[in-house]
Design a protein around this motif. Structure first.
Motif, PDB file in Angstrom:
ATOM      1  N   VAL A  48     -33.212  26.137  16.315  1.00 48.52           N
ATOM      2  CA  VAL A  48     -34.114  26.015  15.113  1.00 48.52           C
ATOM      3  C   VAL A  48     -35.274  24.662  15.716  1.00 48.52           C
ATOM      4  CG1 VAL A  48     -32.730  26.900  12.866  1.00 48.52           C
ATOM      5  CG2 VAL A  48     -32.666  24.676  14.174  1.00 48.52           C
ATOM      6  N   SER A  55     -34.981  23.152   4.931  1.00 54.26           N
ATOM      7  CA  SER A  55     -34.980  22.021   5.830  1.00 54.26           C
ATOM      8  C   SER A  55     -33.903  21.012   6.037  1.00 54.26           C
ATOM      9  CB  SER A  55     -36.340  21.998   5.947  1.00 54.26           C
ATOM     10  OG  SER A  55     -37.520  22.350   6.440  1.00 54.26           O
ATOM     11  N   ALA A  70     -26.732  24.266  11.363  1.00 61.63           N
ATOM     12  CA  ALA A  70     -28.176  24.516  11.965  1.00 61.63           C
ATOM     13  C   ALA A  70     -27.119  25.592  13.049  1.00 61.63           C
ATOM     14  CB  ALA A  70     -29.271  24.075  12.066  1.00 61.63           C
ATOM     15  N   ARG A  82     -35.553  29.092   3.610  1.00 57.85           N
ATOM     16  CA  ARG A  82     -34.259  28.767   4.587  1.00 57.85           C
ATOM     17  C   ARG A  82     -34.575  27.465   4.130  1.00 57.85           C
ATOM     18  NH1 ARG A  82     -34.934  31.413  10.801  1.00 57.85           N
ATOM     19  NH2 ARG A  82     -34.202  33.551  10.354  1.00 57.85           N
ATOM     20  N   GLU A 111     -43.685  28.183   8.045  1.00 53.92           N
ATOM     21  CA  GLU A 111     -42.130  28.286   8.124  1.00 53.92           C
ATOM     22  C   GLU A 111     -42.839  29.289  10.134  1.00 53.92           C
ATOM     23  OE1 GLU A 111     -38.746  30.721   7.607  1.00 53.92           O
ATOM     24  OE2 GLU A 111     -39.591  30.378   6.173  1.00 53.92           O
ATOM     25  N   ARG A 168     -34.381  26.527   8.265  1.00 54.43           N
ATOM     26  CA  ARG A 168     -35.850  26.152   8.811  1.00 54.43           C
ATOM     27  C   ARG A 168     -35.961  25.510   9.685  1.00 54.43           C
ATOM     28  NH1 ARG A 168     -41.675  26.822   4.962  1.00 54.43           N
ATOM     29  NH2 ARG A 168     -42.478  25.869   6.265  1.00 54.43           N
ATOM     30  N   GLY A 169     -35.443  23.732  10.020  1.00 47.77           N
ATOM     31  CA  GLY A 169     -35.422  23.304  11.417  1.00 47.77           C
ATOM     32  C   GLY A 169     -34.955  22.102  10.748  1.00 47.77           C
ATOM     33  N   PRO A 228     -27.462  29.679  11.395  1.00 46.53           N
ATOM     34  CA  PRO A 228     -29.047  29.247  11.404  1.00 46.53           C
ATOM     35  C   PRO A 228     -30.167  29.911  10.736  1.00 46.53           C
ATOM     36  CG  PRO A 228     -28.188  30.549  13.526  1.00 46.53           C
ATOM     37  CD  PRO A 228     -27.373  30.014  12.000  1.00 46.53           C
TER      38      PRO A 228
END
Length: 254
Positions: free
Chosen positions: A178, A107, A122, A105, A234, A130-131, A126
């Motif tokens: 996320v 970021s 995001a 994933r 993660e 990851r964030g 999703p």
């Protein structure tokens, strides 16, 4: 709901460039401390620039994160003129390509308008994200400044008809699923700081730094925070805590 929602003062706006220079000077002075920040784990990181800027504006940020072992990419779309159809489709394809080729994933780091892109990506994908971390981005849907952002962007850049392809932030459907960190400064001369604060909930936080809007991409506190957030394993998440040596960059009571 924060009380301060007025537009930044004229003085704050006019002093943005010299204050950004101070942020860069502070980065140089504190690099020995930053060199001890959390290392990257090899997953892809996509950095999205602000309005009327491009990859050169995030060069310092990306270079510093790469030096810390983070696998960072720019957006490679030239000048950010707003969410045209080309930008929307290319960003979504870029995100999916990074996810597919790495098997991990991605970021997302978005500065100002780039943070709005990051939020939409995001929400739309999703499973590929990851964030995200936003820098000086008006993330709150009810904020007056956010409700007029379409007009500001459209008027400033002369968007093509495809500009409506990316939903405006207050019209997006669904919630962020996320981890998300919003970084803001009360001395922001471009975006009202109160519009940059999420409603705090699980895996979502707001972090205040000292500095300017234009200097967020070279602010020592921001660089440490990014390395810390991007370096978390993660599936794990803990609230951000600044190191003792850099606490002057993080006002208390944030």
């Amino acid at each position: 709901m924060p009380a301060a929602k007025r537009l930044p003062s004229r003085a704050a706006l006019l002093t943005e460039p010299p204050r950004a220079g101070l942020d860069l000077a502070a980065l140089v002075a504190t690099w020995p401390v930053l060199a001890a920040a959390r290392r990257g784990d090899g997953h892809p990181v996509l950095v999205l620039p602000g309005l009327m800027t491009g990859d050169p504006a995030t060069l310092v940020l990306r270079t510093a994160l790469r030096a810390l072992g983070h696998n960072v990419s720019g957006w490679s779309l030239g000048l950010n003129r707003g969410p045209t159809g080309r930008v929307v489709s290319t960003l979504r394809a870029h995100l999916e390509r990074l996810h597919r080729t790495s098997g991990r994933r991605v970021s997302l780091v978005g500065w100002s308008l780039g943070g709005l892109y990051a939020q939409e990506l995001a929400r739309a994908a999703p499973g590929s994200v990851r964030g995200l971390v936003t820098l000086g981005t008006p993330v709150v849907r009810w904020a007056p400044w956010v409700r007029t952002a379409s007009g500001i962007v459209d008027g400033a850049t002369g968007l093509l008809a495809g500009g409506a392809a990316m939903p405006r932030p207050w019209a997006e459907r669904g919630s962020l699923r996320v981890p998300a960190t919003s970084v803001y400064t009360r001395a922001d001369g471009i975006v009202p700081w109160s519009s940059c604060r999420y409603e705090v909930r699980a895996r979502r936080e707001n972090v205040e730094v000292r500095g300017s809007h234009l200097g967020l991409a070279c602010n020592p506190g921001v660089l440490w925070l990014l390395a810390d957030r991007l370096g978390m394993a993660e599936g794990t998440w803990t609230p951000f805590r600044p190191p003792f040596a850099l606490r002057p960059f993080f006002p208390r009571g944030r």
